[in-house]
Scaffold this motif. Sequence first.
Motif, PDB file in Angstrom:
ATOM      1  N   ASP A 199     -35.385  77.033   9.705  1.00  0.00           N
ATOM      2  CA  ASP A 199     -36.705  75.836   9.393  1.00  0.00           C
ATOM      3  C   ASP A 199     -35.214  74.507   9.328  1.00  0.00           C
ATOM      4  O   ASP A 199     -34.886  74.909   7.599  1.00  0.00           O
ATOM      5  N   ASP A 245     -34.764  71.600   9.475  1.00  0.00           N
ATOM      6  CA  ASP A 245     -35.104  69.918   8.761  1.00  0.00           C
ATOM      7  C   ASP A 245     -36.572  70.256   7.517  1.00  0.00           C
ATOM      8  O   ASP A 245     -36.589  69.326   6.651  1.00  0.00           O
ATOM      9  N   LYS A 246     -36.371  71.614   7.418  1.00  0.00           N
ATOM     10  CA  LYS A 246     -37.155  71.447   5.664  1.00  0.00           C
ATOM     11  C   LYS A 246     -38.361  71.441   5.972  1.00  0.00           C
ATOM     12  O   LYS A 246     -39.172  70.988   4.824  1.00  0.00           O
ATOM     13  N   ASP A 247     -39.203  71.111   6.977  1.00  0.00           N
ATOM     14  CA  ASP A 247     -40.147  70.872   7.378  1.00  0.00           C
ATOM     15  C   ASP A 247     -41.324  71.388   6.701  1.00  0.00           C
ATOM     16  O   ASP A 247     -42.715  71.314   7.133  1.00  0.00           O
ATOM     17  N   ASP A 271     -41.655  73.846  15.903  1.00  0.00           N
ATOM     18  CA  ASP A 271     -41.121  72.215  15.421  1.00  0.00           C
ATOM     19  C   ASP A 271     -40.078  72.209  16.148  1.00  0.00           C
ATOM     20  O   ASP A 271     -39.114  73.106  16.540  1.00  0.00           O
ATOM     21  N   ALA A 294     -37.358  65.196  10.265  1.00  0.00           N
ATOM     22  CA  ALA A 294     -38.845  66.304   9.566  1.00  0.00           C
ATOM     23  C   ALA A 294     -39.972  65.802   9.528  1.00  0.00           C
ATOM     24  O   ALA A 294     -41.290  65.954   9.422  1.00  0.00           O
ATOM     25  N   ASN A 306     -42.796  67.236  13.760  1.00  0.00           N
ATOM     26  CA  ASN A 306     -43.468  68.806  13.613  1.00  0.00           C
ATOM     27  C   ASN A 306     -44.748  68.899  14.269  1.00  0.00           C
ATOM     28  O   ASN A 306     -45.762  67.700  14.264  1.00  0.00           O
TER      29      ASN A 306
END
Length: 581
Positions: A19, A21-23, A34, A40, A43
Amino acid sequence: MTVETKAIHSVNLQIQAEDADKDGYASRLSGGTDCTDDNARINPGADELCNDTDDNCDGVSDEAHFKLNQACEVSADCRGISRCNPVTQTQHCDTPPAKTVYPDADGDTYGQKNAPPRIVCGDIPPGYTSGPSTDCRDDLFSINPGRQDLCDGEDTNCDGINDEAFPAKGQSCTELSTMCEGTQACRMDKQGLECMTPAPSRWYLDADGDGHGENTVVDSCVKPAGAYVNLGGDCDDGNPFTHPGATEICDDLDNNCDAQRESVDQCPAQSSPLWVPKVVEAGGNWLTASSWGKGNIWVAGTNNRRARMTSSATEFTTISSTLCDGSTLSSNTTWTSSWSDPTDGRAWLGSEGGLKGYQPLGSANCVIVADDDLKVFGLAGTRTNNVLSLYGASASAATADGAAFTWNGTGSPVYNPVTNRLSEVFDVHASAPAHVLAVGGVSSSPRARIYRLEPATGLWNLETVPSAERLRGVWVVNNEVAFAVGDAGNVLRKTHGTPWVAVARTPDNHNLTSVIAFGANSAYATCASGHIYRFNGQGWTRVYNGSTRLNDITGSGPDDIWAVGDGGRIIRWPSWPDSPP
């Protein structure tokens, strides 16, 4: 490695997903959902935006999701193509420039207040405006928020208040030109206030006091100062015997303003009126005459003669007795002046030799009250609240001077003081104690003199008169009108506060001896050649042709006139009373 069957063994499993983009959503490349793990905002849980990007990773294009490039409408009046807004990233209906419009029935560019809007593209449809919806009267072009407040009983500028620019509206007021009470109300032009009043009354100047006016008109709710009346139509405002509705009298004039003179039926003996002369006592001259009421007259003259006629008689009763208070008078006594008291009919008399007294109506003897040897040329009187006041024009003890006196009928007369010198005066007349005039003159030009008695001081004050011949007779009609006549047909008149003015001379320019007047346009004069003249306001007409000197004229009205003269002649208009009325 051998695995033992039928045994439970613990195993640690570890799932590895990326992950970036840490979304909270794993990349599809690592088995997640994703679709763009480096952004971010993209998604499966993101809202789809109209930006040509699959923001929620559902694989559906913006064109399909937002139905782009399809027909759309903002309103029934505004259609276009569905497109993305690059700024808001939302779908919008791409149309020609749109406008919000409101109903504008009166065409004043202000929309109807509280009306629902209408969205249009292109031209504004008829009956609408793009202006604000603030018009409180969309049926009147003259009312909208852009208007100036008018005085019209309307909320002209739509501020919720009627006529707020005119706080005096409805207040009481007075119209100064007409003195009418009214109320402040809107003017016709709606720009201000005016005093709205009832229609004023029409007032006519009544110059002759007969209750009808003629030409001078004043419109007023309040009676103007002066002799104004509500009735007009007077065809001769200088003759009190002439006005609409007047009774026709035997004066050879139109009295009721119908353009017709009286008929013979309205004259004595139902015959045409005439100046009828008779000789009464041919042996002497009648020098003075005075009347009290219609048909009642005293005459006096030379040879100590007095004569009277009352309305019930047909001939004069002549008195030639020399007795007065038991004293004997000379038969040569000459009575030169007289005034008849209307309360008891007695004649007050003045003589050439200065005698002053009276002749009772029912007596043959006169009463002498005073004797100062100063010739009495003229005598007049008034009664105010039954108080008798007599006035005389007489000779003076000083050479070339005249004198005037006041008298209450008892004791001695009061003459003008020595500091109040008068020219020779030949006649006096009065309508009231405040209106007493004496006339005369001097031998050099200008000759005419008129004096007015000042009651408060007893002084006889000289009036300003036009240059003229000596004056021989005067008549005061009232406090507004007076006539004076003299030599060479000269006539002066004073009317309604104006100065003395010369009016038309009498025909022939004969020397005038006496005058009687009933109004500014109604006067009669006698002359030394025996004629009688009548004045109508414009000029004089000879109404009687004679050849014997006439000395005095009197009467109660234009239908009751007497003139007396030399040789015992007495002339009567409109006929001689041959029979009792």
